[in-house]
Design a protein around this motif. Structure first.
Motif, PDB file in Angstrom:
ATOM      1  N   GLN A 186       0.855  -1.187   0.000  1.00 41.90           N
ATOM      2  CA  GLN A 186       0.000   0.000   0.000  1.00 41.90           C
ATOM      3  C   GLN A 186       0.888   1.232   0.000  1.00 41.90           C
ATOM      4  OE1 GLN A 186      -2.582  -0.188   3.411  1.00 41.90           O
ATOM      5  NE2 GLN A 186      -3.905  -1.753   2.527  1.00 41.90           N
ATOM      6  N   PHE A 187       0.649   2.121  -0.956  1.00 44.18           N
ATOM      7  CA  PHE A 187       1.380   3.382  -1.030  1.00 44.18           C
ATOM      8  C   PHE A 187       0.745   4.385  -0.074  1.00 44.18           C
ATOM      9  CE2 PHE A 187       1.810   7.635  -3.051  1.00 44.18           C
ATOM     10  CZ  PHE A 187       3.180   7.773  -2.896  1.00 44.18           C
ATOM     11  N   GLN A 188       1.568   5.010   0.795  1.00 45.99           N
ATOM     12  CA  GLN A 188       1.053   5.942   1.799  1.00 45.99           C
ATOM     13  C   GLN A 188       1.757   7.299   1.735  1.00 45.99           C
ATOM     14  OE1 GLN A 188      -1.549   5.180   4.363  1.00 45.99           O
ATOM     15  NE2 GLN A 188      -1.869   3.837   2.592  1.00 45.99           N
ATOM     16  N   GLY A 189       2.121   7.713   0.538  1.00 48.76           N
ATOM     17  CA  GLY A 189       2.763   9.015   0.378  1.00 48.76           C
ATOM     18  C   GLY A 189       4.249   8.946   0.659  1.00 48.76           C
ATOM     19  N   LYS A 190       4.635   9.194   1.915  1.00 53.79           N
ATOM     20  CA  LYS A 190       6.063   9.191   2.254  1.00 53.79           C
ATOM     21  C   LYS A 190       6.593   7.804   2.571  1.00 53.79           C
ATOM     22  CE  LYS A 190       5.384  10.196   7.165  1.00 53.79           C
ATOM     23  NZ  LYS A 190       5.720  11.105   8.287  1.00 53.79           N
ATOM     24  N   GLU A 191       5.705   6.786   2.628  1.00 54.94           N
ATOM     25  CA  GLU A 191       6.155   5.438   2.951  1.00 54.94           C
ATOM     26  C   GLU A 191       5.301   4.400   2.250  1.00 54.94           C
ATOM     27  OE1 GLU A 191       5.920   5.432   7.188  1.00 54.94           O
ATOM     28  OE2 GLU A 191       3.751   5.080   7.232  1.00 54.94           O
ATOM     29  N   MET A 192       5.825   3.173   2.248  1.00 51.41           N
ATOM     30  CA  MET A 192       5.106   2.026   1.723  1.00 51.41           C
ATOM     31  C   MET A 192       4.809   1.073   2.868  1.00 51.41           C
ATOM     32  SD  MET A 192       4.677   2.258  -1.608  1.00 51.41           S
ATOM     33  CE  MET A 192       4.264   0.547  -1.977  1.00 51.41           C
ATOM     34  N   HIS A 193       3.623   0.490   2.841  1.00 51.94           N
ATOM     35  CA  HIS A 193       3.249  -0.531   3.815  1.00 51.94           C
ATOM     36  C   HIS A 193       3.184  -1.875   3.083  1.00 51.94           C
ATOM     37  CE1 HIS A 193       1.101   2.555   6.663  1.00 51.94           C
ATOM     38  NE2 HIS A 193       2.377   2.830   6.442  1.00 51.94           N
ATOM     39  N   TYR A 194       4.034  -2.808   3.492  1.00 55.67           N
ATOM     40  CA  TYR A 194       4.062  -4.123   2.868  1.00 55.67           C
ATOM     41  C   TYR A 194       3.591  -5.184   3.852  1.00 55.67           C
ATOM     42  CZ  TYR A 194       6.950  -2.190  -0.908  1.00 55.67           C
ATOM     43  OH  TYR A 194       7.422  -1.465  -1.967  1.00 55.67           O
ATOM     44  N   VAL A 195       3.012  -6.245   3.315  1.00 57.69           N
ATOM     45  CA  VAL A 195       2.789  -7.473   4.076  1.00 57.69           C
ATOM     46  C   VAL A 195       3.686  -8.531   3.462  1.00 57.69           C
ATOM     47  CG1 VAL A 195       1.162  -9.267   4.760  1.00 57.69           C
ATOM     48  CG2 VAL A 195       0.421  -6.873   4.671  1.00 57.69           C
ATOM     49  N   VAL A 196       4.521  -9.117   4.314  1.00 59.57           N
ATOM     50  CA  VAL A 196       5.504 -10.097   3.855  1.00 59.57           C
ATOM     51  C   VAL A 196       5.198 -11.435   4.523  1.00 59.57           C
ATOM     52  CG1 VAL A 196       7.948 -10.701   3.764  1.00 59.57           C
ATOM     53  CG2 VAL A 196       7.245  -8.312   3.525  1.00 59.57           C
ATOM     54  N   GLU A 197       5.159 -12.477   3.733  1.00 63.34           N
ATOM     55  CA  GLU A 197       4.938 -13.831   4.260  1.00 63.34           C
ATOM     56  C   GLU A 197       6.276 -14.523   4.443  1.00 63.34           C
ATOM     57  OE1 GLU A 197       3.105 -17.464   2.117  1.00 63.34           O
ATOM     58  OE2 GLU A 197       1.417 -16.431   3.079  1.00 63.34           O
ATOM     59  N   VAL A 198       6.530 -14.977   5.676  1.00 63.13           N
ATOM     60  CA  VAL A 198       7.785 -15.650   6.008  1.00 63.13           C
ATOM     61  C   VAL A 198       7.457 -16.961   6.716  1.00 63.13           C
ATOM     62  CG1 VAL A 198       9.988 -15.473   7.208  1.00 63.13           C
ATOM     63  CG2 VAL A 198       8.929 -13.401   6.292  1.00 63.13           C
ATOM     64  N   GLN A 199       7.689 -18.060   6.063  1.00 62.58           N
ATOM     65  CA  GLN A 199       7.477 -19.396   6.634  1.00 62.58           C
ATOM     66  C   GLN A 199       6.091 -19.528   7.278  1.00 62.58           C
ATOM     67  OE1 GLN A 199      10.762 -20.886   9.026  1.00 62.58           O
ATOM     68  NE2 GLN A 199      12.247 -19.646   7.885  1.00 62.58           N
ATOM     69  N   GLY A 200       5.086 -19.056   6.564  1.00 60.17           N
ATOM     70  CA  GLY A 200       3.725 -19.188   7.046  1.00 60.17           C
ATOM     71  C   GLY A 200       3.258 -18.070   7.960  1.00 60.17           C
ATOM     72  N   HIS A 201       4.118 -17.118   8.273  1.00 56.86           N
ATOM     73  CA  HIS A 201       3.769 -15.977   9.114  1.00 56.86           C
ATOM     74  C   HIS A 201       3.666 -14.720   8.249  1.00 56.86           C
ATOM     75  CE1 HIS A 201       4.579 -18.273  12.817  1.00 56.86           C
ATOM     76  NE2 HIS A 201       5.600 -18.784  12.154  1.00 56.86           N
ATOM     77  N   SER A 202       2.638 -13.904   8.503  1.00 54.17           N
ATOM     78  CA  SER A 202       2.467 -12.645   7.772  1.00 54.17           C
ATOM     79  C   SER A 202       2.880 -11.487   8.664  1.00 54.17           C
ATOM     80  CB  SER A 202       1.006 -12.471   7.328  1.00 54.17           C
ATOM     81  OG  SER A 202       0.664 -13.431   6.355  1.00 54.17           O
ATOM     82  N   TRP A 203       3.870 -10.709   8.224  1.00 54.40           N
ATOM     83  CA  TRP A 203       4.377  -9.589   8.998  1.00 54.40           C
ATOM     84  C   TRP A 203       4.203  -8.294   8.223  1.00 54.40           C
ATOM     85  CZ3 TRP A 203       9.602 -12.517   9.966  1.00 54.40           C
ATOM     86  CH2 TRP A 203       9.360 -13.555  10.901  1.00 54.40           C
ATOM     87  N   THR A 204       3.886  -7.230   8.945  1.00 56.05           N
ATOM     88  CA  THR A 204       3.743  -5.905   8.348  1.00 56.05           C
ATOM     89  C   THR A 204       5.078  -5.181   8.384  1.00 56.05           C
ATOM     90  OG1 THR A 204       1.447  -5.787   9.107  1.00 56.05           O
ATOM     91  CG2 THR A 204       2.497  -3.723   8.472  1.00 56.05           C
ATOM     92  N   VAL A 205       5.447  -4.580   7.263  1.00 58.55           N
ATOM     93  CA  VAL A 205       6.732  -3.885   7.146  1.00 58.55           C
ATOM     94  C   VAL A 205       6.497  -2.512   6.538  1.00 58.55           C
ATOM     95  CG1 VAL A 205       9.076  -3.957   6.200  1.00 58.55           C
ATOM     96  CG2 VAL A 205       7.898  -6.101   6.780  1.00 58.55           C
ATOM     97  N   ASP A 206       6.988  -1.458   7.206  1.00 56.91           N
ATOM     98  CA  ASP A 206       6.920  -0.099   6.674  1.00 56.91           C
ATOM     99  C   ASP A 206       8.300   0.305   6.163  1.00 56.91           C
ATOM    100  OD1 ASP A 206       4.322  -0.152   7.558  1.00 56.91           O
ATOM    101  OD2 ASP A 206       4.646   1.199   9.255  1.00 56.91           O
ATOM    102  N   THR A 207       8.348   0.832   4.954  1.00 58.87           N
ATOM    103  CA  THR A 207       9.607   1.267   4.356  1.00 58.87           C
ATOM    104  C   THR A 207       9.440   2.667   3.774  1.00 58.87           C
ATOM    105  OG1 THR A 207       9.174   0.517   2.083  1.00 58.87           O
ATOM    106  CG2 THR A 207       9.979  -1.139   3.658  1.00 58.87           C
ATOM    107  N   PRO A 208      10.555   3.364   3.485  1.00 63.97           N
ATOM    108  CA  PRO A 208      10.437   4.626   2.741  1.00 63.97           C
ATOM    109  C   PRO A 208       9.757   4.388   1.397  1.00 63.97           C
ATOM    110  CG  PRO A 208      12.636   4.391   3.674  1.00 63.97           C
ATOM    111  CD  PRO A 208      11.954   3.079   3.884  1.00 63.97           C
ATOM    112  N   ALA A 209       9.137   5.441   0.870  1.00 60.96           N
ATOM    113  CA  ALA A 209       8.352   5.311  -0.356  1.00 60.96           C
ATOM    114  C   ALA A 209       9.193   4.909  -1.561  1.00 60.96           C
ATOM    115  CB  ALA A 209       7.625   6.623  -0.651  1.00 60.96           C
ATOM    116  N   ASP A 210      10.509   5.175  -1.506  1.00 59.18           N
ATOM    117  CA  ASP A 210      11.337   4.834  -2.662  1.00 59.18           C
ATOM    118  C   ASP A 210      11.713   3.353  -2.714  1.00 59.18           C
ATOM    119  OD1 ASP A 210      13.048   4.784  -0.533  1.00 59.18           O
ATOM    120  OD2 ASP A 210      14.530   6.174  -1.381  1.00 59.18           O
ATOM    121  N   VAL A 211      11.323   2.584  -1.708  1.00 60.77           N
ATOM    122  CA  VAL A 211      11.541   1.133  -1.745  1.00 60.77           C
ATOM    123  C   VAL A 211      10.352   0.521  -2.488  1.00 60.77           C
ATOM    124  CG1 VAL A 211      11.807  -0.975  -0.398  1.00 60.77           C
ATOM    125  CG2 VAL A 211      12.822   1.166   0.417  1.00 60.77           C
TER     126      VAL A 211
END
Length: 358
Positions: free
Chosen positions: A305-330
């Protein structure tokens, strides 16, 4: 003003709304009570106001026993001001009359305000930026202006304790940010103790000196906004404030092994004993780092999800879903295979209540 609650309990029939609450409110302090609907925060506020009687326990406001067994001081005899979620303005009164009403009727109005009511009314309206709206009726005001009138009315008599029950929840996002600043400015000018009820974590973290996190009628954690956010003491606090990811794994003297991966160690020199006992490590979304190449746990991007100054990602790792916030340029496409590692772990100060793993 100071206030103390000792072993306060409130039940409604078989329902326990508050369970053994102990709390000290310091003179001039801004306290935010934060929690989900039904956690007991509004009930606690109503007990302080005198609108409800506790089932048991004592409440002391300044040097007065407001509540003790067999005795309760009614609301009108407590030196408090109240701001409601619904504004609660009198529809037949002009703005200036709304503000002057407590100066005419509040028991604890200082003598200097009694002698100069009109001057005090003008002073308070200037404080909230409504000096040019004194002759307006409530139906001629916007939502933000109505809330400013409610604030002005609540502080006009200079109460020792100002109680605020989700006062910004009915306003739009832009007005809420503006009113936060107004409330902070009023707090600085009046130095009145404030107890502020909200379910909005951003309000609590932005405004309060201390935050009380409540859940199921009990206090989960009390601390500064930084302590509450960076060093949660329970899984509920970690998940409710900031939406931490609960990463399972193993604690050893070397650190934390996420998903019990013996090749990866995350630093955890200080972490609450609750997490050690449960074998989980709380990680804020911004404390994760995503790399298309490199060491770390292997995962896959499943949502963005694009949020202007940052991106919100959901990443699946070995069956677990984790939320990750990064700068928008990632920029990472959905389905991208990535490595996930830990960054930005803050070290608590010696005064912070944390437990050292050894």
């Amino acid at each position: 003003m100071s206030a103390t609650l000792q072993d306060v309990r409130k039940t409604f029939g078989d329902t326990v709304a508050l369970s053994s609450i102990d709390l000290d409110i310091k003179d001039g302090e801004f306290i935010a009570m934060l929690g989900p609907s039904g956690c007991g925060k509004t009930t606690l506020l109503r007990l302080l106001a005198g609108f409800e009687t506790p089932t048991s326990g004592n409440i002391r406001i300044d040097d007065i026993e407001a509540v003790e067994p067999g005795h309760m001081v009614p609301p009108e005899k407590r030196n408090i001001g109240m701001v409601f979620q619904s504004f609660a303005l009198w529809p037949h009164m002009k703005v200036k009359e709304q503000v002057q009403f407590p100066l005419d009727h509040h028991k604890y109005v200082p003598d200097r305000f009694k002698k100069q009511k009109k001057e005090r009314m003008k002073e308070v309206l200037e404080m909230v930026g409504l000096q040019h709206y004194a002759d307006r009726m409530p139906n001629e005001l916007s939502g933000g202006q109505k809330q400013r009138v409610a604030l002005a009315r609540a502080v006009a008599a200079q109460p020792s304790l100002l109680l605020m029950d989700e006062p910004l929840s009915s306003l739009d996002a832009g007005l809420r940010l503006e009113m936060r600043r107004e409330i902070q400015a009023i707090h600085r000018k009046t130095e009145t103790s404030i107890v502020y009820v909200t379910h909005d974590q951003s309000e609590a973290l932005a405004m309060a000196d201390r935050v009380i996190v409540m859940n199921h009628g009990s206090i989960e954690q009390i601390g500064s906004p930084r302590d509450i956010y960076s060093f949660p003491q329970t899984e509920f606090t970690a998940g409710f404030v900031g939406k931490a990811n609960m990463v399972p794994g193993t604690f050893t003297p070397e650190g934390f092994h996420p998903l019990s991966d013996t090749d990866i160690v995350w630093p955890c020199t200080r972490v609450a004993s609750t997490f050690i006992e449960n074998g989980t490590f709380p990680v804020r979304p911004e404390q994760f780092q995503l790399n298309q190449h490199g060491d770390g746990l292997k995962g896959r991007v499943v949502n963005s999800q694009f949020q202007g100054k940052e991106m919100h990602y959901v990443v699946e790792v070995q069956g677990h879903s984790w939320t990750v916030d990064t700068p928008a340029d990632v920029q990472l496409p959905i389905g991208e295979e990535i490595s996930i590692s830990l960054t930005g772990i803050e070290t608590p100060s010696p005064s912070q209540t944390v437990h050292v793993y050894s």
